[in-house]
Motif scaffolding. Sequence first.
Motif, PDB file in Angstrom:
ATOM      1  N   HIS A  38       0.826  -1.219   0.000  1.00 24.89           N
ATOM      2  CA  HIS A  38       0.000   0.000   0.000  1.00 24.89           C
ATOM      3  C   HIS A  38       0.867   1.280   0.000  1.00 24.89           C
ATOM      4  O   HIS A  38       2.099   1.188  -0.073  1.00 24.89           O
ATOM      5  N   GLU A  53      -3.128  -0.125   7.832  1.00 22.57           N
ATOM      6  CA  GLU A  53      -2.195  -1.228   7.540  1.00 22.57           C
ATOM      7  C   GLU A  53      -0.829  -0.720   7.073  1.00 22.57           C
ATOM      8  O   GLU A  53       0.200  -1.294   7.424  1.00 22.57           O
ATOM      9  N   HIS A 108       2.530  -7.387   3.940  1.00 23.85           N
ATOM     10  CA  HIS A 108       1.172  -6.906   4.223  1.00 23.85           C
ATOM     11  C   HIS A 108       0.714  -7.403   5.589  1.00 23.85           C
ATOM     12  O   HIS A 108       1.358  -8.248   6.207  1.00 23.85           O
ATOM     13  N   HIS A 109      -0.414  -6.847   6.032  1.00 21.16           N
ATOM     14  CA  HIS A 109      -1.122  -7.356   7.208  1.00 21.16           C
ATOM     15  C   HIS A 109      -2.577  -7.561   6.796  1.00 21.16           C
ATOM     16  O   HIS A 109      -3.105  -6.814   5.977  1.00 21.16           O
TER      17      HIS A 109
HETATM   18 ZN    ZN Z   1      -2.481  -5.244   2.321  1.00 21.28          ZN
END
Ligand code: ZN
Length: 248
Positions: A38, A53, A108-109
């Motif tokens: 992101h 995030e 990522h999370h």
């Molecule tokens: Zn993500």
Amino acid sequence: MNFSQAAGIRKFAKARAKPPATEKCEPRKFRIILDVGHTSESQGATSARNDPEFGFNLHLAKLIGERLKSAGFAATRVLVTEGKAKASLLKRVGTANDAHADFFLSIHHDSVPDKMLEEWEFEGAKSFFSDRFGGHSLFVSERNPRFGASLAFARLLGKELKDRGLQYASQYTLPLMGRYRHQLLDKDVGVYRYDGLVVLSRTRSAAVLLEAGSLINRGEEMAMNSPERQEMIAVAVTAATRGFCEKR
Ligand SMILES: [Zn+2]
């Protein structure tokens, strides 16, 4: 076959068993891109306590980068991309391909589909959570030109995380996940197939996406915020990278 022929074959086999110097793992030359999922403009999922995030991804990627560099992987690069979500995906791929990366790891999370969210109040604000699922997950794309190597890295990392007592997110095979449902390629360590992901399918190097943990699960969000868990994941990634570099 006479004995001199047999000796020649043995000699040949011995020569072949020794890998050429170029295939040896040289950490300082091994170019890893740690892709921060992101952007500051489009921050990804929102945690149960309303944190974006992107901040989690950035913090963890930087820590992994530090640990890799300490382990000798001097060419490690943390990639932060700007702009709108969709446009940023091709930018990431372009950067990785231009840099002739040896390996691409997207950080990522995780969250859950909107229909699974429940309401609660956090610090006076209406907030959303789902404690039903948790855990990390690893994704690879069969469209990546180095799918085999991508899967090999994902398995190594999955094993390192499992050895540290962490459990993978098992919900991706369930029908309730709808369009987010994925084929489980390794049920021991939690590697899923996600062919359509741009950063995995269009990157020329081996590529893996790590969902390090769930931010929408209230307990797991706390864990993901803890230095202990972050360190554990950074060390696991470093160990998997060493294993991957040595085996490739
Ligand atoms: Zn993500």
